[in-house]
Design a protein around this motif. Structure first.
Motif, mmCIF file in Angstrom:
data_model
loop_
_atom_site.group_PDB
_atom_site.id
_atom_site.type_symbol
_atom_site.label_atom_id
_atom_site.label_comp_id
_atom_site.label_asym_id
_atom_site.label_seq_id
_atom_site.Cartn_x
_atom_site.Cartn_y
_atom_site.Cartn_z
ATOM 1 N N GLU A 273 0.902 -1.334 0.161
ATOM 2 C CA GLU A 273 -0.049 -0.031 -0.015
ATOM 3 C C GLU A 273 0.892 1.157 0.006
ATOM 4 N N HIS A 299 -0.896 -8.081 -3.747
ATOM 5 C CA HIS A 299 -1.966 -7.027 -3.643
ATOM 6 C C HIS A 299 -1.768 -5.996 -3.341
ATOM 7 N N PHE A 301 -2.645 -2.039 -3.569
ATOM 8 C CA PHE A 301 -3.823 -1.751 -2.844
ATOM 9 C C PHE A 301 -3.668 -0.122 -2.468
ATOM 10 N N GLU A 344 -5.498 -2.750 -7.605
ATOM 11 C CA GLU A 344 -6.647 -2.294 -7.085
ATOM 12 C C GLU A 344 -6.683 -0.793 -6.696
ATOM 13 N N GLU A 600 -6.029 -11.551 -2.009
ATOM 14 C CA GLU A 600 -6.620 -10.370 -1.387
ATOM 15 C C GLU A 600 -6.761 -10.462 -0.120
#
Length: 600
Positions: A273, A299, A301, A344, A600
Protein backbone atom coordinates in the motif's frame (compact mmCIF):
# COMPACT_ATOMS: atom_id res chain seq x y z
CA UNK A 1 12.79 -24.41 -22.18
CA UNK A 2 11.36 -26.05 -19.11
CA UNK A 3 8.38 -28.08 -18.07
CA UNK A 4 6.08 -28.11 -15.06
CA UNK A 5 3.13 -30.38 -14.57
CA UNK A 6 0.61 -27.68 -15.38
CA UNK A 7 2.41 -25.92 -18.21
CA UNK A 8 1.47 -26.14 -21.85
CA UNK A 9 3.58 -24.40 -24.48
CA UNK A 10 2.13 -22.74 -27.53
CA UNK A 11 4.17 -21.39 -30.44
CA UNK A 12 3.06 -18.14 -32.06
CA UNK A 13 4.99 -16.23 -34.72
CA UNK A 14 8.20 -18.10 -33.97
CA UNK A 15 8.25 -17.20 -30.28
CA UNK A 16 7.07 -19.07 -27.24
CA UNK A 17 4.20 -17.95 -25.06
CA UNK A 18 3.12 -19.71 -21.92
CA UNK A 19 -0.33 -21.17 -21.38
CA UNK A 20 -1.33 -23.00 -18.23
CA UNK A 21 -3.87 -25.75 -17.81
CA UNK A 22 -5.23 -24.28 -14.56
CA UNK A 23 -3.40 -21.00 -14.09
CA UNK A 24 0.32 -20.54 -13.41
CA UNK A 25 2.05 -22.25 -10.47
CA UNK A 26 1.50 -20.29 -7.27
CA UNK A 27 4.21 -21.49 -4.92
CA UNK A 28 6.93 -19.14 -3.73
CA UNK A 29 9.78 -20.83 -5.59
CA UNK A 30 7.84 -22.13 -8.57
CA UNK A 31 10.33 -20.50 -10.93
CA UNK A 32 13.49 -20.93 -8.86
CA UNK A 33 15.26 -24.05 -7.63
CA UNK A 34 17.71 -24.41 -4.77
CA UNK A 35 21.00 -22.81 -5.63
CA UNK A 36 19.14 -20.03 -7.46
CA UNK A 37 18.49 -22.14 -10.55
CA UNK A 38 16.10 -20.15 -12.76
CA UNK A 39 13.08 -22.00 -14.20
CA UNK A 40 11.18 -19.16 -15.86
CA UNK A 41 11.72 -20.49 -19.36
CA UNK A 42 13.02 -18.61 -22.35
CA UNK A 43 10.43 -16.22 -23.75
CA UNK A 44 6.80 -15.24 -23.43
CA UNK A 45 5.83 -13.83 -26.79
CA UNK A 46 8.36 -11.13 -27.71
CA UNK A 47 9.57 -10.78 -24.11
CA UNK A 48 12.52 -12.59 -22.62
CA UNK A 49 11.74 -13.94 -19.17
CA UNK A 50 14.09 -13.35 -16.20
CA UNK A 51 17.38 -15.20 -16.47
CA UNK A 52 18.30 -15.18 -12.77
CA UNK A 53 16.23 -15.85 -9.65
CA UNK A 54 16.45 -15.85 -5.85
CA UNK A 55 15.53 -19.07 -4.02
CA UNK A 56 13.90 -17.93 -0.78
CA UNK A 57 12.96 -21.20 0.93
CA UNK A 58 14.23 -21.56 4.50
CA UNK A 59 16.06 -24.68 3.41
CA UNK A 60 18.12 -22.56 1.04
CA UNK A 61 19.14 -19.85 3.54
CA UNK A 62 20.55 -21.81 6.50
CA UNK A 63 21.72 -20.31 9.79
CA UNK A 64 23.51 -23.28 11.41
CA UNK A 65 25.35 -21.28 14.07
CA UNK A 66 24.45 -20.08 17.56
CA UNK A 67 21.17 -18.57 18.73
CA UNK A 68 21.89 -15.26 20.43
CA UNK A 69 19.33 -13.32 22.46
CA UNK A 70 19.51 -9.56 22.05
CA UNK A 71 18.09 -7.58 24.96
CA UNK A 72 15.45 -4.91 24.40
CA UNK A 73 16.85 -1.50 23.45
CA UNK A 74 20.30 -2.98 22.86
CA UNK A 75 22.46 -1.80 19.98
CA UNK A 76 21.35 -4.05 17.14
CA UNK A 77 24.15 -2.86 14.87
CA UNK A 78 26.72 -3.95 17.45
CA UNK A 79 24.94 -7.28 17.89
CA UNK A 80 25.14 -7.98 14.15
CA UNK A 81 28.77 -6.84 14.07
CA UNK A 82 29.71 -9.29 16.80
CA UNK A 83 27.67 -12.17 15.38
CA UNK A 84 29.28 -14.75 13.13
CA UNK A 85 27.96 -15.78 9.75
CA UNK A 86 25.32 -18.44 10.34
CA UNK A 87 24.14 -17.11 13.71
CA UNK A 88 20.53 -16.33 14.61
CA UNK A 89 19.66 -13.19 16.60
CA UNK A 90 16.49 -13.57 18.67
CA UNK A 91 14.67 -10.32 19.46
CA UNK A 92 11.98 -10.35 22.17
CA UNK A 93 8.45 -9.68 20.92
CA UNK A 94 7.47 -6.10 21.70
CA UNK A 95 11.07 -4.96 22.19
CA UNK A 96 12.26 -1.93 20.23
CA UNK A 97 15.57 -1.26 18.46
CA UNK A 98 16.77 1.80 16.56
CA UNK A 99 18.29 0.98 13.17
CA UNK A 100 20.45 3.44 11.24
CA UNK A 101 22.43 0.79 9.38
CA UNK A 102 23.46 -2.82 9.75
CA UNK A 103 26.96 -3.92 8.73
CA UNK A 104 27.82 -6.07 5.74
CA UNK A 105 29.35 -9.34 6.95
CA UNK A 106 30.47 -10.84 3.64
CA UNK A 107 28.82 -14.13 4.52
CA UNK A 108 27.95 -16.88 2.04
CA UNK A 109 24.86 -18.75 0.91
CA UNK A 110 25.38 -21.50 3.51
CA UNK A 111 25.69 -19.08 6.45
CA UNK A 112 22.92 -16.51 6.58
CA UNK A 113 22.46 -14.34 9.65
CA UNK A 114 18.83 -14.64 10.70
CA UNK A 115 17.27 -11.76 12.65
CA UNK A 116 13.90 -12.83 13.95
CA UNK A 117 11.27 -12.57 16.63
CA UNK A 118 11.66 -14.90 19.59
CA UNK A 119 8.03 -15.88 19.08
CA UNK A 120 8.13 -19.58 18.21
CA UNK A 121 7.35 -20.69 14.67
CA UNK A 122 4.15 -22.35 15.90
CA UNK A 123 2.68 -18.91 16.65
CA UNK A 124 3.74 -17.33 13.35
CA UNK A 125 2.12 -17.82 9.95
CA UNK A 126 3.70 -20.90 8.34
CA UNK A 127 6.52 -20.40 5.87
CA UNK A 128 5.09 -19.14 2.59
CA UNK A 129 2.10 -17.48 4.28
CA UNK A 130 1.55 -13.72 4.52
CA UNK A 131 1.75 -12.05 7.92
CA UNK A 132 -0.53 -9.16 8.87
CA UNK A 133 -0.61 -6.26 11.37
CA UNK A 134 -2.51 -8.55 13.74
CA UNK A 135 0.85 -10.07 14.74
CA UNK A 136 1.76 -6.52 15.85
CA UNK A 137 -1.41 -6.32 17.93
CA UNK A 138 -3.58 -4.46 15.36
CA UNK A 139 -6.81 -6.38 14.77
CA UNK A 140 -7.95 -4.23 11.81
CA UNK A 141 -7.14 -1.08 9.87
CA UNK A 142 -9.81 1.30 8.53
CA UNK A 143 -10.49 1.02 4.82
CA UNK A 144 -8.27 -2.03 4.37
CA UNK A 145 -9.37 -5.58 3.66
CA UNK A 146 -9.77 -7.94 6.59
CA UNK A 147 -6.60 -9.93 7.22
CA UNK A 148 -5.42 -13.06 8.98
CA UNK A 149 -5.19 -13.21 12.79
CA UNK A 150 -3.01 -15.19 15.19
CA UNK A 151 -4.66 -17.95 17.17
CA UNK A 152 -6.47 -16.21 20.01
CA UNK A 153 -6.64 -12.85 18.21
CA UNK A 154 -4.34 -9.91 17.63
CA UNK A 155 -1.24 -9.88 19.84
CA UNK A 156 2.18 -8.22 19.94
CA UNK A 157 4.32 -11.08 18.69
CA UNK A 158 6.98 -9.12 16.78
CA UNK A 159 9.92 -6.96 17.85
CA UNK A 160 10.06 -3.45 16.41
CA UNK A 161 12.91 -2.05 14.35
CA UNK A 162 12.72 1.75 14.17
CA UNK A 163 14.38 3.08 11.02
CA UNK A 164 15.95 6.49 11.62
CA UNK A 165 18.40 6.96 8.73
CA UNK A 166 16.97 9.78 6.55
CA UNK A 167 18.03 8.05 3.33
CA UNK A 168 17.07 4.56 4.49
CA UNK A 169 18.87 2.00 6.60
CA UNK A 170 21.20 -0.33 4.64
CA UNK A 171 21.00 -3.85 6.05
CA UNK A 172 24.10 -5.65 4.79
CA UNK A 173 24.34 -9.06 3.17
CA UNK A 174 23.12 -12.64 3.65
CA UNK A 175 20.53 -11.69 6.23
CA UNK A 176 16.98 -12.92 6.66
CA UNK A 177 14.43 -10.99 8.75
CA UNK A 178 11.57 -13.16 10.07
CA UNK A 179 8.57 -11.84 11.99
CA UNK A 180 9.82 -8.26 12.32
CA UNK A 181 7.81 -5.06 12.60
CA UNK A 182 9.49 -2.06 11.00
CA UNK A 183 8.42 1.53 11.57
CA UNK A 184 9.92 4.97 11.04
CA UNK A 185 11.23 7.69 13.30
CA UNK A 186 11.06 11.32 12.35
CA UNK A 187 11.45 13.01 9.02
CA UNK A 188 12.96 10.32 6.77
CA UNK A 189 12.63 9.77 3.03
CA UNK A 190 12.71 5.96 3.11
CA UNK A 191 12.85 3.26 5.72
CA UNK A 192 15.08 0.53 4.29
CA UNK A 193 17.83 1.61 1.94
CA UNK A 194 19.14 -0.49 -0.89
CA UNK A 195 22.76 0.60 -1.01
CA UNK A 196 24.83 -2.49 -1.87
CA UNK A 197 22.54 -4.84 0.05
CA UNK A 198 23.17 -8.40 -1.11
CA UNK A 199 21.16 -11.58 -0.46
CA UNK A 200 18.57 -10.04 1.88
CA UNK A 201 15.13 -11.49 2.60
CA UNK A 202 12.27 -9.75 4.39
CA UNK A 203 10.09 -12.72 5.30
CA UNK A 204 6.77 -12.21 7.10
CA UNK A 205 7.55 -8.59 8.07
CA UNK A 206 5.11 -5.79 8.85
CA UNK A 207 6.59 -2.56 7.45
CA UNK A 208 4.74 0.70 8.03
CA UNK A 209 5.35 4.40 8.52
CA UNK A 210 5.05 6.04 11.90
CA UNK A 211 1.43 7.02 12.51
CA UNK A 212 0.59 10.41 11.04
CA UNK A 213 4.04 10.90 9.48
CA UNK A 214 4.60 11.42 5.77
CA UNK A 215 7.16 8.78 4.75
CA UNK A 216 7.31 8.29 0.98
CA UNK A 217 9.29 5.06 0.57
CA UNK A 218 9.47 1.72 2.36
CA UNK A 219 11.95 -0.72 0.76
CA UNK A 220 14.52 0.37 -1.81
CA UNK A 221 16.18 -2.05 -4.24
CA UNK A 222 18.86 0.14 -5.78
CA UNK A 223 22.51 1.30 -5.77
CA UNK A 224 24.33 -1.92 -6.54
CA UNK A 225 21.97 -4.19 -4.59
CA UNK A 226 21.57 -7.84 -5.60
CA UNK A 227 19.29 -10.70 -4.61
CA UNK A 228 16.71 -8.83 -2.53
CA UNK A 229 13.36 -10.38 -1.66
CA UNK A 230 10.25 -9.06 0.07
CA UNK A 231 7.99 -12.03 0.67
CA UNK A 232 4.84 -12.82 2.64
CA UNK A 233 4.84 -9.33 4.17
CA UNK A 234 2.48 -6.41 4.77
CA UNK A 235 3.62 -2.90 3.77
CA UNK A 236 1.32 0.06 4.40
CA UNK A 237 0.88 3.69 5.32
CA UNK A 238 3.30 5.21 2.81
CA UNK A 239 2.01 8.42 1.24
CA UNK A 240 2.68 11.93 0.01
CA UNK A 241 0.32 14.82 0.66
CA UNK A 242 -0.83 17.47 -1.81
CA UNK A 243 -0.15 21.15 -1.15
CA UNK A 244 1.22 20.93 2.41
CA UNK A 245 3.36 17.81 2.04
CA UNK A 246 7.12 17.38 1.65
CA UNK A 247 7.07 14.76 -1.13
CA UNK A 248 5.17 14.01 -4.33
CA UNK A 249 5.72 10.32 -5.07
CA UNK A 250 5.32 7.53 -2.53
CA UNK A 251 6.16 3.88 -3.17
CA UNK A 252 6.04 0.69 -1.11
CA UNK A 253 8.82 -1.04 -3.07
CA UNK A 254 11.08 0.20 -5.83
CA UNK A 255 14.53 1.03 -7.09
CA UNK A 256 16.01 3.52 -9.48
CA UNK A 257 19.50 4.89 -8.95
CA UNK A 258 22.62 2.77 -9.32
CA UNK A 259 26.15 3.37 -10.52
CA UNK A 260 26.73 -0.40 -10.80
CA UNK A 261 24.66 -3.30 -12.19
CA UNK A 262 21.81 -4.27 -9.87
CA UNK A 263 18.96 -6.74 -9.86
CA UNK A 264 17.57 -10.21 -9.20
CA UNK A 265 14.68 -8.98 -7.09
CA UNK A 266 11.71 -10.94 -5.80
CA UNK A 267 8.41 -9.43 -4.64
CA UNK A 268 6.09 -12.28 -3.70
CA UNK A 269 2.82 -12.60 -1.77
CA UNK A 270 2.73 -9.17 -0.16
CA UNK A 271 0.10 -6.58 0.67
CA UNK A 272 1.56 -3.37 -0.78
CA UNK A 273 0.00 0.00 0.00
CA UNK A 274 1.23 3.44 -0.98
CA UNK A 275 -0.31 6.54 -2.47
CA UNK A 276 1.94 7.08 -5.50
CA UNK A 277 2.91 3.75 -6.99
CA UNK A 278 2.69 0.53 -5.05
CA UNK A 279 5.72 -0.68 -7.03
CA UNK A 280 8.00 1.60 -9.06
CA UNK A 281 11.30 0.82 -10.76
CA UNK A 282 13.16 3.70 -12.40
CA UNK A 283 12.48 7.38 -12.07
CA UNK A 284 15.92 8.67 -11.03
CA UNK A 285 19.30 9.34 -12.66
CA UNK A 286 21.13 6.04 -13.06
CA UNK A 287 23.89 4.31 -15.00
CA UNK A 288 22.01 0.99 -15.11
CA UNK A 289 18.54 -0.50 -15.27
CA UNK A 290 17.35 -3.01 -12.64
CA UNK A 291 17.27 -6.47 -14.19
CA UNK A 292 15.54 -9.81 -13.55
CA UNK A 293 12.57 -8.93 -11.36
CA UNK A 294 9.81 -11.28 -10.20
CA UNK A 295 6.55 -9.62 -9.04
CA UNK A 296 4.03 -12.35 -8.19
CA UNK A 297 0.91 -12.84 -6.10
CA UNK A 298 0.82 -9.40 -4.52
CA UNK A 299 -2.17 -7.25 -3.61
CA UNK A 300 -1.36 -3.74 -4.85
CA UNK A 301 -3.86 -1.61 -2.97
CA UNK A 302 -4.71 1.80 -1.60
CA UNK A 303 -7.74 2.51 0.61
CA UNK A 304 -10.72 4.24 -0.92
CA UNK A 305 -10.98 6.40 2.22
CA UNK A 306 -8.03 8.29 0.67
CA UNK A 307 -10.25 9.42 -2.23
CA UNK A 308 -12.27 12.61 -1.86
CA UNK A 309 -15.99 12.06 -2.20
CA UNK A 310 -15.93 8.40 -1.19
CA UNK A 311 -17.85 7.17 1.86
CA UNK A 312 -15.63 7.43 4.91
CA UNK A 313 -13.12 9.74 3.18
CA UNK A 314 -10.38 10.60 5.65
CA UNK A 315 -7.93 13.33 4.63
CA UNK A 316 -4.30 13.28 5.67
CA UNK A 317 -3.39 14.41 9.19
CA UNK A 318 -2.65 17.83 7.71
CA UNK A 319 -6.11 17.99 6.17
CA UNK A 320 -4.98 17.76 2.54
CA UNK A 321 -5.54 14.96 0.05
CA UNK A 322 -3.16 12.13 -0.77
CA UNK A 323 -1.21 12.21 -4.05
CA UNK A 324 -2.36 9.12 -5.93
CA UNK A 325 -0.82 7.90 -9.20
CA UNK A 326 -0.63 4.25 -10.33
CA UNK A 327 -0.50 0.69 -9.05
CA UNK A 328 2.69 -0.34 -10.85
CA UNK A 329 5.10 1.59 -13.05
CA UNK A 330 8.34 0.71 -14.79
CA UNK A 331 10.49 3.62 -15.95
CA UNK A 332 13.63 1.53 -16.09
CA UNK A 333 13.62 -2.28 -15.87
CA UNK A 334 14.70 -5.30 -17.90
CA UNK A 335 13.26 -8.82 -17.85
CA UNK A 336 10.34 -8.48 -15.47
CA UNK A 337 7.64 -11.07 -14.77
CA UNK A 338 4.42 -9.50 -13.44
CA UNK A 339 2.18 -12.46 -12.69
CA UNK A 340 -0.86 -13.32 -10.57
CA UNK A 341 -1.27 -9.94 -8.87
CA UNK A 342 -4.42 -8.05 -7.89
CA UNK A 343 -4.02 -4.36 -8.82
CA UNK A 344 -6.76 -2.35 -7.16
CA UNK A 345 -7.88 1.25 -6.63
CA UNK A 346 -6.13 3.86 -8.75
CA UNK A 347 -7.45 7.31 -9.59
CA UNK A 348 -6.04 10.47 -11.09
CA UNK A 349 -6.03 14.15 -10.32
CA UNK A 350 -2.34 14.75 -9.54
CA UNK A 351 -0.60 14.86 -12.95
CA UNK A 352 -1.92 11.34 -13.62
CA UNK A 353 -5.12 9.86 -15.07
CA UNK A 354 -5.62 6.83 -12.88
CA UNK A 355 -3.88 4.25 -15.10
CA UNK A 356 -3.21 1.04 -13.23
CA UNK A 357 -0.07 -0.27 -14.96
CA UNK A 358 2.50 1.83 -16.79
CA UNK A 359 5.43 0.78 -18.96
CA UNK A 360 7.00 4.19 -19.43
CA UNK A 361 10.74 4.30 -20.09
CA UNK A 362 12.27 7.63 -19.08
CA UNK A 363 15.70 9.22 -18.88
CA UNK A 364 14.84 10.97 -15.65
CA UNK A 365 16.10 14.56 -15.60
CA UNK A 366 18.06 13.63 -18.77
CA UNK A 367 20.49 11.72 -16.55
CA UNK A 368 19.63 8.16 -17.45
CA UNK A 369 20.39 7.76 -21.17
CA UNK A 370 21.06 4.03 -20.63
CA UNK A 371 17.66 3.45 -19.01
CA UNK A 372 15.43 0.96 -20.80
CA UNK A 373 12.16 -0.90 -20.28
CA UNK A 374 12.52 -4.17 -22.17
CA UNK A 375 11.20 -7.72 -21.96
CA UNK A 376 8.19 -7.25 -19.70
CA UNK A 377 5.68 -10.07 -19.24
CA UNK A 378 2.29 -9.24 -17.70
CA UNK A 379 0.11 -12.32 -17.29
CA UNK A 380 -2.67 -13.76 -15.12
CA UNK A 381 -3.38 -10.50 -13.28
CA UNK A 382 -6.65 -8.83 -12.28
CA UNK A 383 -7.06 -5.06 -12.45
CA UNK A 384 -10.03 -3.54 -10.63
CA UNK A 385 -11.49 -0.16 -9.74
CA UNK A 386 -9.19 2.14 -11.70
CA UNK A 387 -9.41 5.23 -13.90
CA UNK A 388 -7.83 3.50 -16.92
CA UNK A 389 -5.99 0.24 -17.51
CA UNK A 390 -2.62 0.38 -19.36
CA UNK A 391 -0.28 3.14 -20.45
CA UNK A 392 2.76 2.45 -22.63
CA UNK A 393 4.97 5.48 -23.05
CA UNK A 394 8.38 6.24 -24.53
CA UNK A 395 8.92 9.92 -23.88
CA UNK A 396 11.92 12.24 -23.60
CA UNK A 397 12.61 13.96 -20.32
CA UNK A 398 11.02 17.32 -19.68
CA UNK A 399 12.46 19.99 -21.98
CA UNK A 400 13.32 22.14 -18.96
CA UNK A 401 15.49 19.24 -17.77
CA UNK A 402 17.24 18.69 -21.07
CA UNK A 403 14.78 16.57 -23.03
CA UNK A 404 17.07 13.56 -22.74
CA UNK A 405 16.18 10.26 -24.41
CA UNK A 406 16.36 6.79 -22.89
CA UNK A 407 17.79 3.78 -24.73
CA UNK A 408 14.75 1.65 -25.53
CA UNK A 409 11.20 0.65 -24.67
CA UNK A 410 9.60 -2.44 -26.12
CA UNK A 411 9.15 -6.23 -26.21
CA UNK A 412 6.06 -6.39 -24.04
CA UNK A 413 3.85 -9.47 -23.64
CA UNK A 414 0.47 -8.86 -21.99
CA UNK A 415 -1.98 -11.75 -21.79
CA UNK A 416 -4.60 -13.38 -19.61
CA UNK A 417 -5.49 -10.18 -17.78
CA UNK A 418 -8.98 -9.33 -16.51
CA UNK A 419 -9.86 -5.65 -15.99
CA UNK A 420 -13.19 -4.32 -14.85
CA UNK A 421 -14.78 -1.59 -12.78
CA UNK A 422 -12.89 0.90 -14.94
CA UNK A 423 -14.08 4.46 -14.37
CA UNK A 424 -14.01 7.70 -16.31
CA UNK A 425 -14.22 11.27 -15.12
CA UNK A 426 -15.27 10.33 -11.59
CA UNK A 427 -11.76 8.90 -11.23
CA UNK A 428 -10.18 11.80 -13.12
CA UNK A 429 -9.40 9.34 -15.90
CA UNK A 430 -10.50 8.61 -19.42
CA UNK A 431 -11.74 5.08 -18.78
CA UNK A 432 -9.40 3.80 -21.52
CA UNK A 433 -7.93 0.37 -22.12
CA UNK A 434 -4.58 1.55 -23.52
CA UNK A 435 -2.83 4.86 -24.00
CA UNK A 436 0.20 4.46 -26.28
CA UNK A 437 2.58 7.43 -26.39
CA UNK A 438 5.57 6.88 -28.64
CA UNK A 439 8.18 9.59 -28.75
CA UNK A 440 11.86 8.75 -28.66
CA UNK A 441 12.85 5.99 -28.79
CA UNK A 442 9.88 4.50 -30.69
CA UNK A 443 7.76 1.88 -28.96
CA UNK A 444 8.08 -1.55 -30.58
CA UNK A 445 6.97 -5.18 -30.19
CA UNK A 446 3.81 -4.91 -28.11
CA UNK A 447 1.76 -8.11 -28.00
CA UNK A 448 -1.62 -8.11 -26.22
CA UNK A 449 -3.43 -11.43 -26.31
CA UNK A 450 -6.31 -13.11 -24.47
CA UNK A 451 -7.34 -10.10 -22.39
CA UNK A 452 -10.81 -9.40 -21.03
CA UNK A 453 -11.38 -5.73 -20.25
CA UNK A 454 -14.53 -3.69 -19.76
CA UNK A 455 -13.93 0.04 -19.90
CA UNK A 456 -16.36 2.91 -20.52
CA UNK A 457 -14.01 4.95 -22.70
CA UNK A 458 -12.03 4.43 -25.84
CA UNK A 459 -10.05 1.33 -26.61
CA UNK A 460 -6.69 2.80 -27.68
CA UNK A 461 -5.45 6.39 -27.72
CA UNK A 462 -2.16 6.97 -29.49
CA UNK A 463 0.55 9.49 -30.24
CA UNK A 464 3.45 8.53 -32.50
CA UNK A 465 6.03 11.27 -32.83
CA UNK A 466 8.32 9.14 -34.98
CA UNK A 467 8.34 9.63 -38.73
CA UNK A 468 8.08 5.86 -39.10
CA UNK A 469 5.22 3.58 -38.25
CA UNK A 470 5.54 1.59 -35.03
CA UNK A 471 6.60 -2.01 -35.54
CA UNK A 472 5.00 -5.22 -34.36
CA UNK A 473 1.86 -4.17 -32.51
CA UNK A 474 -0.89 -6.72 -31.95
CA UNK A 475 -4.16 -7.10 -30.05
CA UNK A 476 -5.64 -10.55 -30.54
CA UNK A 477 -8.09 -13.04 -29.05
CA UNK A 478 -9.47 -10.50 -26.58
CA UNK A 479 -12.86 -9.39 -25.23
CA UNK A 480 -12.83 -5.60 -25.19
CA UNK A 481 -15.43 -2.88 -24.85
CA UNK A 482 -15.44 0.58 -26.34
CA UNK A 483 -17.67 3.45 -25.33
CA UNK A 484 -17.98 7.18 -24.89
CA UNK A 485 -18.18 9.94 -27.48
CA UNK A 486 -14.68 9.53 -28.91
CA UNK A 487 -13.72 7.04 -31.63
CA UNK A 488 -12.51 3.69 -30.23
CA UNK A 489 -9.03 4.33 -31.70
CA UNK A 490 -8.22 8.00 -31.28
CA UNK A 491 -5.39 10.49 -31.11
CA UNK A 492 -4.00 11.31 -27.67
CA UNK A 493 -2.57 14.59 -28.90
CA UNK A 494 0.19 15.70 -31.21
CA UNK A 495 -1.95 17.87 -33.44
CA UNK A 496 -2.36 17.18 -37.14
CA UNK A 497 0.97 15.36 -37.26
CA UNK A 498 -0.48 12.58 -35.16
CA UNK A 499 -1.08 9.41 -37.17
CA UNK A 500 -4.35 8.80 -35.32
CA UNK A 501 -5.59 12.37 -35.76
CA UNK A 502 -5.39 11.95 -39.52
CA UNK A 503 -7.36 8.73 -39.57
CA UNK A 504 -9.53 8.33 -36.47
CA UNK A 505 -12.76 9.42 -38.17
CA UNK A 506 -12.42 6.50 -40.58
CA UNK A 507 -12.37 3.91 -37.81
CA UNK A 508 -9.92 1.57 -36.05
CA UNK A 509 -8.65 -0.15 -39.19
CA UNK A 510 -7.61 3.17 -40.69
CA UNK A 511 -5.75 4.14 -37.50
CA UNK A 512 -3.98 0.79 -37.35
CA UNK A 513 -2.84 1.08 -40.97
CA UNK A 514 -1.70 4.65 -40.45
CA UNK A 515 0.19 4.09 -37.18
CA UNK A 516 1.62 0.54 -37.29
CA UNK A 517 3.50 -1.75 -39.66
CA UNK A 518 3.27 -4.64 -39.22
CA UNK A 519 0.27 -4.97 -36.95
CA UNK A 520 -2.29 -7.59 -36.07
CA UNK A 521 -5.81 -6.97 -34.80
CA UNK A 522 -7.93 -10.08 -35.17
CA UNK A 523 -10.00 -12.75 -33.42
CA UNK A 524 -11.27 -10.13 -30.97
CA UNK A 525 -14.79 -9.87 -29.57
CA UNK A 526 -15.55 -6.14 -29.48
CA UNK A 527 -18.46 -4.68 -27.51
CA UNK A 528 -19.36 -1.41 -29.20
CA UNK A 529 -21.61 -0.04 -31.90
CA UNK A 530 -19.14 1.87 -34.09
CA UNK A 531 -17.83 0.51 -37.37
CA UNK A 532 -14.60 0.56 -39.29
CA UNK A 533 -13.03 -2.44 -37.58
CA UNK A 534 -10.53 -4.68 -39.37
CA UNK A 535 -11.93 -7.93 -40.76
CA UNK A 536 -11.55 -11.06 -38.67
CA UNK A 537 -13.17 -9.63 -35.54
CA UNK A 538 -16.65 -10.05 -34.06
CA UNK A 539 -18.47 -6.82 -33.24
CA UNK A 540 -21.53 -6.81 -30.95
CA UNK A 541 -23.59 -4.11 -29.34
CA UNK A 542 -23.63 -5.21 -25.69
CA UNK A 543 -22.11 -7.58 -23.15
CA UNK A 544 -25.25 -9.69 -23.40
CA UNK A 545 -24.78 -9.98 -27.16
CA UNK A 546 -21.18 -10.98 -26.50
CA UNK A 547 -22.43 -13.78 -24.28
CA UNK A 548 -20.43 -12.64 -21.26
CA UNK A 549 -21.80 -13.95 -18.00
CA UNK A 550 -23.23 -11.52 -15.44
CA UNK A 551 -21.68 -8.25 -16.64
CA UNK A 552 -23.47 -5.25 -15.17
CA UNK A 553 -22.23 -1.71 -15.73
CA UNK A 554 -18.71 -2.86 -16.51
CA UNK A 555 -18.42 -5.14 -13.49
CA UNK A 556 -18.25 -8.91 -13.58
CA UNK A 557 -17.09 -11.11 -10.74
CA UNK A 558 -16.41 -13.92 -13.22
CA UNK A 559 -16.55 -12.67 -16.84
CA UNK A 560 -16.71 -16.13 -18.40
CA UNK A 561 -18.13 -16.60 -21.86
CA UNK A 562 -21.48 -18.34 -21.95
CA UNK A 563 -21.41 -21.82 -23.42
CA UNK A 564 -25.21 -22.00 -23.50
CA UNK A 565 -28.29 -20.01 -22.55
CA UNK A 566 -29.20 -19.96 -18.86
CA UNK A 567 -27.46 -19.36 -15.51
CA UNK A 568 -26.82 -15.67 -16.09
CA UNK A 569 -26.45 -16.14 -19.85
CA UNK A 570 -28.88 -14.87 -22.45
CA UNK A 571 -27.10 -16.59 -25.32
CA UNK A 572 -24.10 -18.67 -26.28
CA UNK A 573 -21.09 -16.45 -26.85
CA UNK A 574 -19.69 -16.15 -30.38
CA UNK A 575 -16.26 -16.19 -28.73
CA UNK A 576 -16.44 -19.85 -27.63
CA UNK A 577 -13.52 -21.70 -29.23
CA UNK A 578 -13.05 -18.82 -31.66
CA UNK A 579 -9.52 -17.72 -30.74
CA UNK A 580 -6.68 -18.30 -33.17
CA UNK A 581 -5.26 -20.97 -30.84
CA UNK A 582 -8.60 -22.76 -30.44
CA UNK A 583 -9.27 -21.39 -26.97
CA UNK A 584 -12.18 -19.17 -26.04
CA UNK A 585 -11.66 -15.52 -26.87
CA UNK A 586 -10.70 -13.45 -23.84
CA UNK A 587 -8.61 -14.10 -20.76
CA UNK A 588 -8.39 -17.49 -19.13
CA UNK A 589 -10.72 -16.30 -16.36
CA UNK A 590 -10.54 -19.50 -14.36
CA UNK A 591 -6.74 -19.45 -14.67
CA UNK A 592 -6.63 -15.87 -13.39
CA UNK A 593 -8.89 -16.81 -10.48
CA UNK A 594 -6.65 -19.73 -9.58
CA UNK A 595 -3.55 -17.56 -9.90
CA UNK A 596 -4.75 -14.85 -7.49
CA UNK A 597 -6.62 -17.13 -5.06
CA UNK A 598 -5.71 -15.97 -1.55
CA UNK A 599 -3.97 -12.79 -2.75
CA UNK A 600 -6.67 -10.41 -1.50
Amino acid sequence: MYSLGVVLLTFVCGTTIHSFAAGPPITENAYCGKGDVAKFGDKDGPAELPKTCFYTGLDGTPSPGRQIRVEANANLEAAVESAKCGDTLLLPAGASYEVKSLPAKKCDDAHYITIRTDTPDSKLPPEGTRISPAWAGIASLPGRPAYAQPAGGAAKLMPILVASNPSGAPVGDHVRFIGIEWTSSGNIARMIGGENNDHVIFDRNYIHAEDGVEVPHAVSMAQGSHYIAVINSYLGGFYCIARSGKCTDATAIGGAHSEAPFGTFKIYNNFLESSGENVLFGGAPSEYSPTDIEIRRNHLFRPMIWKEGEPGYTPSPKGDTYIVKNNLELKSAVRVLIEANLLENSWGGFSQRGFSLLLSVRSQSSRCPSCRVNDITVRYNRIRNVGSVFQISNSPANKKKGGGIATDGGRYSIHDVVADKVHGEDYHGGGAFLMLLSGAPPVHDVQIDHVTSFQPGLLVSIVNKSEDKLRNFSITNSVLSSGGPRPPFASAGGGRDSCAARSQKSGPEAVLKECFDPYKFEHNLIIGSRGGWPPGNTIVGSANDAGVRDVKEGIAARPLLCRDKGEGCQRKSPGIGAASDGRDIGADVEGVEAAIAGVE
